[in-house]
Design a protein around this motif. Structure first.
Motif, mmCIF file in Angstrom:
data_model
loop_
_atom_site.group_PDB
_atom_site.id
_atom_site.type_symbol
_atom_site.label_atom_id
_atom_site.label_comp_id
_atom_site.label_asym_id
_atom_site.label_seq_id
_atom_site.Cartn_x
_atom_site.Cartn_y
_atom_site.Cartn_z
ATOM 1 N N ASP A 71 -6.678 1.160 -0.315
ATOM 2 C CA ASP A 71 -7.955 1.682 0.157
ATOM 3 C C ASP A 71 -8.748 2.219 -1.035
ATOM 4 N N LYS A 115 -9.305 6.088 -1.107
ATOM 5 C CA LYS A 115 -8.073 6.811 -1.427
ATOM 6 C C LYS A 115 -7.713 6.668 -2.903
ATOM 7 N N TRP A 116 -7.919 5.466 -3.455
ATOM 8 C CA TRP A 116 -7.603 5.254 -4.858
ATOM 9 C C TRP A 116 -8.566 6.051 -5.748
ATOM 10 N N GLU A 128 -7.422 9.581 -5.638
ATOM 11 C CA GLU A 128 -6.161 9.715 -6.377
ATOM 12 C C GLU A 128 -6.415 9.772 -7.883
ATOM 13 N N ASP A 147 0.841 -1.196 0.000
ATOM 14 C CA ASP A 147 0.000 0.000 0.000
ATOM 15 C C ASP A 147 0.880 1.252 0.000
ATOM 16 N N PRO A 148 1.031 1.899 -1.147
ATOM 17 C CA PRO A 148 0.335 1.624 -2.395
ATOM 18 C C PRO A 148 0.828 0.335 -3.048
ATOM 19 N N ASN A 181 -0.187 7.091 -7.120
ATOM 20 C CA ASN A 181 -0.175 6.005 -6.132
ATOM 21 C C ASN A 181 -1.426 5.147 -6.262
ATOM 22 N N GLN A 194 -7.014 -3.453 -4.815
ATOM 23 C CA GLN A 194 -7.798 -2.759 -3.783
ATOM 24 C C GLN A 194 -8.458 -3.748 -2.817
ATOM 25 N N TRP A 245 -3.490 3.102 -4.486
ATOM 26 C CA TRP A 245 -3.741 2.776 -3.078
ATOM 27 C C TRP A 245 -4.602 1.539 -2.932
#
Length: 502
Positions: free
Chosen positions: A112, A115-116, A119, A93-94, A108, A228, A110
């Motif tokens: 999560d 978060k991805w 991003e 992670d990432p 990144n 993920q 990620w």
């Protein structure tokens, strides 16, 4: 589960190749009561997921990350059936930090999901509808795959397993069966988004062997989403070799046998059925024939045709010969002082460079970095492994092989030095592998890696089946569904075990 432990009448299975696919098939069959013999010409099991040691450093040969360790994941399922513990691992992670040309800030990937999503929305404005399609296709495909369909089906039993895996939710994928990622980008008016396409090209080349324009959309949905939660990519404690070691322990516990340094030279076929293999002991030179009820080939389709020789079915051989050229790999292995690695360095990075030096098919390097205390390096030191896909042909045709290898090594180090602190005093060991190296140690045809490109004509329902045209001859590994990676080849092994045991 059928019980095949019937004295000397246990069905005999010979597995060619002790890569993860072959070891998984052999261990599962031994657990289910079959008499199993696995043969491999190498020094250690694991194939492209094995390791080697130099000066106190442990280097993963090819594969450096694992999917499918989470509850319900393919390795979790298989290790549970084998009643062995999964190896310790930490989630990545990432999963990867991707640096596009001329950019100092990574994209990144990620673990999560939130978060991805944030991003990718920041990195690729206006692309969220495309990513939502990818997420929806992944959800349906993952649930479908979890019900153990057989793809592509080759008889009534296979077709029944496929039919049983279909649910109403699976039907969302049907209209996209013939779509590529390039088609989806055009549908969402993203075809001209150069940054997005470059990112997708880089990531998909790792998993599908081809770029976004050619990769089957349904395959890409999994490749782009599996990092993920609740899935994820994992970094094994110790090395990639622990996967092989535990599978070997399970195999031998249940009466199976593994012979290393033994080469299978030919598969015997009689009346359209695989009946035996011809084996050479590399130490003694002794050659003999070993009969079998089933032969499981953990090899590339190119190698399988070679092993069959004149017995290779004409149509099968022609199909293999018509496959687009496969990729090889150039890999550089560095043992370094820990000062060479920036603080907080992700376990996996991907760099794409402006064309400057022969660093592979798409001017990129995929980099894996050891973690402190993960067993790959002595205290105060670390490992850096960088790879790039290359055309195998020049490595076989050149009269200046060592010069070409040295040029690639120097260029790779020069590019890596833009991120890592690589100086004579921080580099403690340098070693490189080329398609010739992989051919020598894995016997993969011309040293190709990563299986068959996941284009429309060769992925999933259109790919090479586990059930070959020759009765009782089975194919496992990255040439068949669902493709490359330890999780992919393990799934193919489980499919073959179910077909044999069904």
């Amino acid at each position: 589960m059928p019980n095949h432990r019937v004295g000397k009448n246990k069905p005999r299975v010979i597995v060619i190749g002790a890569g993860i696919g072959g070891l998984t098939a052999g261990a599962l069959l031994a657990k289910r009561g079959y008499s199993v013999l696995i043969l491999d010409q190498a020094l250690v099991p694991g194939g492209c997921a094995s390791t080697f040691k130099r000066k106190g450093f442990t280097f993963d040969v090819g594969a450096t990350q694992v999917a499918g360790l989470e509850p319900g994941g393919i390795h979790h399922r298989i290790f549970s059936e084998l009643e062995i513990d999964l190896p310790p691992a930490t989630p990545c992670d990432p999963a990867c930090a991707v640096y596009l040309p001329g950019e100092d800030t990574p994209i990144n990937v990620w673990r999560d999901r939130q978060k991805w999503q944030e991003e990718r929305q920041r990195q690729f404005p206006g692309s969220e509808p495309f990513w939502q399609l990818i997420a929806a296709l992944f959800k349906a495909s993952w649930e479908f795959q979890g019900r153990d369909p057989v793809l592509p089906p080759r008889d009534i039993w296979d077709l029944l397993q496929l039919t049983k895996a279909v649910r109403p939710g699976t039907l969302i994928t049907v209209p996209y069966t013939l779509f590529t990622v390039g088609d989806a980008l055009r549908a969402y008016k993203l075809a001209d988004d150069h940054r997005l396409r470059t990112f997708l090209d880089l990531q998909l080349k790792l998993y599908s062997q081809v770029n976004a324009e050619e990769t089957a959309l349904l395959y890409a949905a999994t490749a782009l989403s599996v990092s993920q939660e609740p899935q994820g990519l994992f970094h094994l404690q110790g090395s990639m070799q622990v996967l092989s070691d535990r599978l070997v322990q399970a195999l031998e516990r249940d009466g199976g046998k593994l012979l290393m340094r033994h080469t299978v030279e030919n598969i015997k076929v009689k009346d359209g059925k695989a009946t035996a293999v011809v084996i050479r002991n590399q130490k003694t030179g002794e050659v003999w024939t070993e009969s079998a009820d089933h032969v499981v080939a953990n090899v590339t389709v190119q190698n399988l045709v070679q092993l069959l020789g004149k017995k290779a079915p004409r149509g099968y051989k022609k199909r293999v010969e018509k496959l687009p050229p496969a990729s090889g790999a150039f890999v550089i292995y560095l043992g370094v002082d820990e000062s060479a690695i920036p603080p907080g360095c992700p376990p996996h990075l991907q760099f794409m460079y402006d064309a400057n030096g022969p660093i592979g098919e798409n001017n990129s390097l995929f980099v894996s970095v050891s973690n402190p205390g993960d067993g790959r390096a002595p205290v105060g030191k670390g490992t850096i492994i960088a790879s790039s896909f290359v055309d195998p042909k020049p490595w076989w045709d050149t009269e200046n092989y060592e010069g070409l290898k040295q040029k690639y090594t120097e260029d790779a180090i020069a590019h890596l030095a833009k991120y890592f602190y690589l100086k004579p005093e921080t580099i403690l060991h340098i070693e490189a592998a080329t398609p010739r190296t992989f051919a020598r140690f894995t016997v993969r045809d011309r040293g190709i890696v990563g299986g068959i490109g996941q284009r429309i004509p060769t992925f999933g329902p259109f790919g090479f089946a586990n059930r070959t045209p020759i009765k009782d001859l089975w194919l496992v590994g990255d040439s068949t569904h669902p493709g490359e990676g330890t999780a992919g080849v393990s799934y193919s092994a489980l499919t073959v075990v179910r077909q044999i045991d069904g």
